[in-house]
Design an enzyme around this catalytic site. Structure first.
Site, PDB file in Angstrom:
ATOM      1  N   SER A 131       0.834  -1.215   0.000  1.00 53.64           N
ATOM      2  CA  SER A 131       0.000   0.000   0.000  1.00 53.64           C
ATOM      3  C   SER A 131       0.864   1.258   0.000  1.00 53.64           C
ATOM      4  CB  SER A 131      -0.908   0.014   1.230  1.00 53.64           C
ATOM      5  OG  SER A 131      -1.911  -0.975   1.101  1.00 53.64           O
ATOM      6  N   ILE A 156       4.409 -10.169  -8.218  1.00 49.00           N
ATOM      7  CA  ILE A 156       4.391  -9.580  -9.560  1.00 49.00           C
ATOM      8  C   ILE A 156       3.636 -10.507 -10.535  1.00 49.00           C
ATOM      9  CG2 ILE A 156       5.767  -8.645 -11.454  1.00 49.00           C
ATOM     10  CD1 ILE A 156       5.849  -7.094  -8.669  1.00 49.00           C
ATOM     11  N   ARG A 269     -32.843 -26.319  -7.792  1.00 47.32           N
ATOM     12  CA  ARG A 269     -32.808 -26.984  -6.486  1.00 47.32           C
ATOM     13  C   ARG A 269     -34.160 -26.850  -5.777  1.00 47.32           C
ATOM     14  NH1 ARG A 269     -30.312 -30.779  -3.378  1.00 47.32           N
ATOM     15  NH2 ARG A 269     -29.956 -30.078  -1.249  1.00 47.32           N
ATOM     16  N   ILE A 338     -26.181 -19.817  -1.364  1.00 45.59           N
ATOM     17  CA  ILE A 338     -27.340 -20.350  -2.078  1.00 45.59           C
ATOM     18  C   ILE A 338     -27.088 -21.792  -2.510  1.00 45.59           C
ATOM     19  CG2 ILE A 338     -28.644 -20.141  -4.266  1.00 45.59           C
ATOM     20  CD1 ILE A 338     -28.586 -17.103  -3.840  1.00 45.59           C
ATOM     21  N   GLU A 364      -4.054  -4.012  -6.877  1.00 47.72           N
ATOM     22  CA  GLU A 364      -4.309  -2.738  -7.578  1.00 47.72           C
ATOM     23  C   GLU A 364      -4.794  -1.675  -6.574  1.00 47.72           C
ATOM     24  OE1 GLU A 364      -3.726  -3.902 -10.776  1.00 47.72           O
ATOM     25  OE2 GLU A 364      -3.901  -2.078 -11.949  1.00 47.72           O
TER      26      GLU A 364
HETATM   27  N1  CAA Z   1      -1.991  10.300 -10.657  1.00 51.62           N
HETATM   28  C1  CAA Z   1      -0.825  10.957 -10.867  1.00 51.62           C
HETATM   29  N2  CAA Z   1      -0.080  11.448  -9.873  1.00 51.62           N
HETATM   30  C2  CAA Z   1      -0.526  11.267  -8.613  1.00 51.62           C
HETATM   31  C3  CAA Z   1      -1.721  10.597  -8.323  1.00 51.62           C
HETATM   32  C4  CAA Z   1      -2.473  10.102  -9.409  1.00 51.62           C
HETATM   33  N3  CAA Z   1      -3.610   9.439  -9.215  1.00 51.62           N
HETATM   34  N4  CAA Z   1      -1.919  10.579  -6.986  1.00 51.62           N
HETATM   35  C5  CAA Z   1      -0.859  11.216  -6.450  1.00 51.62           C
HETATM   36  N5  CAA Z   1      -0.019  11.618  -7.436  1.00 51.62           N
HETATM   37  C6  CAA Z   1       1.242  12.355  -7.283  1.00 51.62           C
HETATM   38  C7  CAA Z   1       1.089  13.425  -6.221  1.00 51.62           C
HETATM   39  O1  CAA Z   1       0.642  14.629  -6.820  1.00 51.62           O
HETATM   40  C8  CAA Z   1       2.458  13.536  -5.660  1.00 51.62           C
HETATM   41  O2  CAA Z   1       3.283  14.328  -6.494  1.00 51.62           O
HETATM   42  P1  CAA Z   1       3.853  15.745  -5.949  1.00 51.62           P
HETATM   43  O3  CAA Z   1       4.635  15.380  -4.727  1.00 51.62           O
HETATM   44  O4  CAA Z   1       4.648  16.233  -7.092  1.00 51.62           O
HETATM   45  O5  CAA Z   1       2.636  16.552  -5.627  1.00 51.62           O
HETATM   46  C9  CAA Z   1       3.029  12.134  -5.760  1.00 51.62           C
HETATM   47  O6  CAA Z   1       2.238  11.464  -6.754  1.00 51.62           O
HETATM   48  C10 CAA Z   1       2.956  11.396  -4.466  1.00 51.62           C
HETATM   49  O7  CAA Z   1       1.598  11.321  -4.085  1.00 51.62           O
HETATM   50  P2  CAA Z   1       1.121  11.132  -2.588  1.00 51.62           P
HETATM   51  O8  CAA Z   1       1.803  12.131  -1.707  1.00 51.62           O
HETATM   52  O9  CAA Z   1      -0.330  11.074  -2.632  1.00 51.62           O
HETATM   53  O10 CAA Z   1       1.694   9.682  -2.230  1.00 51.62           O
HETATM   54  P3  CAA Z   1       1.458   8.810  -0.959  1.00 51.62           P
HETATM   55  O11 CAA Z   1       2.780   8.270  -0.580  1.00 51.62           O
HETATM   56  O12 CAA Z   1       0.632   9.565   0.035  1.00 51.62           O
HETATM   57  O13 CAA Z   1       0.649   7.523  -1.526  1.00 51.62           O
HETATM   58  C11 CAA Z   1      -1.228   6.176  -2.130  1.00 51.62           C
HETATM   59  C12 CAA Z   1      -0.591   7.567  -1.982  1.00 51.62           C
HETATM   60  C13 CAA Z   1      -2.560   6.530  -2.784  1.00 51.62           C
HETATM   61  C14 CAA Z   1      -1.467   5.454  -0.824  1.00 51.62           C
HETATM   62  C15 CAA Z   1      -0.380   5.287  -3.075  1.00 51.62           C
HETATM   63  O14 CAA Z   1       0.829   4.885  -2.462  1.00 51.62           O
HETATM   64  C16 CAA Z   1      -1.124   4.052  -3.540  1.00 51.62           C
HETATM   65  O15 CAA Z   1      -1.962   4.128  -4.452  1.00 51.62           O
HETATM   66  N6  CAA Z   1      -0.826   2.889  -2.943  1.00 51.62           N
HETATM   67  C17 CAA Z   1      -1.368   1.592  -3.432  1.00 51.62           C
HETATM   68  C18 CAA Z   1      -0.421   0.978  -4.414  1.00 51.62           C
HETATM   69  C19 CAA Z   1      -1.125   0.023  -5.339  1.00 51.62           C
HETATM   70  O16 CAA Z   1      -2.209   0.255  -5.818  1.00 51.62           O
HETATM   71  N7  CAA Z   1      -0.432  -1.053  -5.666  1.00 51.62           N
HETATM   72  C20 CAA Z   1      -0.931  -2.002  -6.609  1.00 51.62           C
HETATM   73  C21 CAA Z   1       0.208  -2.774  -7.180  1.00 51.62           C
HETATM   74  S1  CAA Z   1       0.012  -3.243  -8.834  1.00 51.62           S
HETATM   75  C22 CAA Z   1      -1.045  -4.552  -8.863  1.00 51.62           C
HETATM   76  O17 CAA Z   1      -1.647  -4.942  -7.896  1.00 51.62           O
HETATM   77  C23 CAA Z   1      -1.172  -5.135 -10.213  1.00 51.62           C
HETATM   78  C24 CAA Z   1      -1.695  -6.519 -10.252  1.00 51.62           C
HETATM   79  O18 CAA Z   1      -0.973  -7.475 -10.052  1.00 51.62           O
HETATM   80  C25 CAA Z   1      -3.079  -6.756 -10.634  1.00 51.62           C
END
Ligand code: CAA
Length: 380
Positions: A131, A156, A269, A338, A364
């Site tokens: 996260s 991955i 059923r 069910i 995700e």
């Molecule tokens: N789009 C673009 N940029 C974004 C953004 C977005 N949606 N949200 C934030 N940013 C930018 C911010 O503007 C910030 O940039 P600046 O510092 O220049 O302003 C930078 O990114 C950092 O953002 P935050 O300060 O919000 O970052 P954070 O550390 O507070 O984290 C979080 C935020 C939402 C918790 C993020 O870490 C997150 O989404 N975590 C979950 C990760 C995840 O989804 N992993 C999935 C792995 S892939 C997977 O699962 C694939 C699979 O196998 C199916």
């Protein structure tokens, strides 16, 4: 009311025909044998489903984000493992198209869309940073004009099958905010020093491949950098916004299969002298699930439409993901209920759907991360 355009309808029908034809028949076998659906993925590429939202110049269908959501739902209704692999392939292809140089797009995207690369990977998560993705520790050290990557990745999808992987690594240790020092690299499958570990023994999605990766002095040229140095985290989060719509669609697909099987079973059923579908307790369950899935579908379409219209859609994607995946988990739980004792054994598909859907509130971005994003947007 949502009326798909001609091209959206075509993509949806193509995906539906394939899913309801061959995929549904083989899904339980793929699950039981934990067999990677390589042949099925090749067929999906032939059908044009590996670059649904990718320009035609790179072999994509250029059909947009709504078409992608519709196709993901259909494929997941047939086989959830195949759908997640397809979803990640599409996400990687799109991300390279959005942030890559012309040379990068030409080199990698047609390989994904044509199926010559059976898979592509999104290597962001690490053992201690799921996260809190910005806390990743893999490093990329400058070496002449290129970079040397060291570290490890966890969970991955397709990590051992990918022709190309987007790997996130820290290029700057002392950046003011940890997320600022992250960059994204295109690493080729089979690169020297890139090793995939043992397949995870997962609860569900057993036919998809999920592996840890280690990177030991993986050398990449400067041309492997995706976007600019320090842009990596922004690229990851913006790719994830789109990926979340895909996973919400996947969840609806799994839940739709569970609902259809519940409806059929409830009609077949009999208890107390009549089909269980006549009992109000069962009807209420079916009614709630049908309503929740309809609402989820609308949230997903809305998020996809925002994305397609190039409007900000971070909030919409997180709303669609948290709602659809939680309601889909409910739908699959109800399907097991069910089916009674039959729902708890692998003879009926309800058992597989229940296992497959579970991860959708985790990967995700967990439900907790989605709520964090929604609340932050609301409080802005
Ligand atoms: N789009 C673009 N940029 C974004 C953004 C977005 N949606 N949200 C934030 N940013 C930018 C911010 O503007 C910030 O940039 P600046 O510092 O220049 O302003 C930078 O990114 C950092 O953002 P935050 O300060 O919000 O970052 P954070 O550390 O507070 O984290 C979080 C935020 C939402 C918790 C993020 O870490 C997150 O989404 N975590 C979950 C990760 C995840 O989804 N992993 C999935 C792995 S892939 C997977 O699962 C694939 C699979 O196998 C199916």
């Amino acid at each position: 009311m949502f009326e798909p355009s001609e091209s959206q309808r075509l993509i949806r029908e193509t995906a539906r025909n394939y899913a309801q034809g061959s995929l549904t028949r083989i899904a339980s076998e793929l699950d039981r044998e934990a067999r990677f659906p390589a042949a099925q993925l090749g067929e999906l590429a032939e059908l044009g489903l590996m670059g649904i939202n990718v320009p035609e110049a790179y072999g994509g269908a250029a059909a947009g984000a709504v078409a992608h959501a519709l196709a993901m739902k259909e494929i997941a209704q047939g086989c959830a493992s195949t759908a997640v692999t397809m979803g990640v392939n599409n996400m990687v292809a799109e991300t390279i198209c959005r942030f890559g140089t012309d040379a990068q797009k030409k080199r990698y995207v047609p390989e994904i869309t044509s199926g010559r690369f059976v898979a592509a990977s999104f290597a962001l998560s690490e053992a201690q940073s799921g996260s809190d993705a910005g806390a990743l520790r893999t490093t990329a050290r400058r070496d002449g004009s290129g970079f040397v990557l060291n570290g490890s990745k966890q969970w991955i999808t397709s990590g051992d099958r990918a022709g190309v992987l987007i790997v996130w690594a820290r290029t700057e240790q002392s950046a003011a905010k940890p997320a600022k020092g992250i960059s994204a690299f295109l690493v080729e499958g089979g690169a020297k020093g890139l090793h995939a570990g043992r397949h995870e023994d997962k609860m569900g999605l057993r036919a998809s491949s999920t592996v840890p990766l280690t990177l030991e002095d993986v050398r990449v040229p400067a041309t492997a950098l995706l976007g600019n140095v320090g842009d990596g985290f922004r690229i990851a989060l913006s790719a994830l916004d789109g990926g979340r719509i895909g996973i919400a669609s996947q969840a609806i697909g799994i839940a739709s299969a569970a609902l259809e099987e519940s409806l059929q079973y409830a009609k077949d059923r009999r208890t107390f002298g009549q089909p269980i579908a006549n009992h109000q307790a069962i009807r209420f369950m079916l009614a709630d699930v049908a309503t929740e899935l309809e609402a989820a579908r609308l949230l997903v379409l809305r998020a996809a439409a925002f994305k397609e219209a190039e409007r900000p859609f971070t909030r919409e994607a997180s709303m669609a993901k948290v709602f659809a995946t939680e309601k889909a988990n409910h739908a699959c739980d109800v399907a097991v209920q069910i089916h009674g004792g039959y729902g708890y054994v692998s003879e009926f598909a309800a058992e597989r759907h229940y296992r497959d859907v579970r991860v959708t509130t985790i990967y995700e971005g967990t439900s907790e991360v989605q709520r964090f994003v929604i609340a932050r947007e609301a409080l802005k």
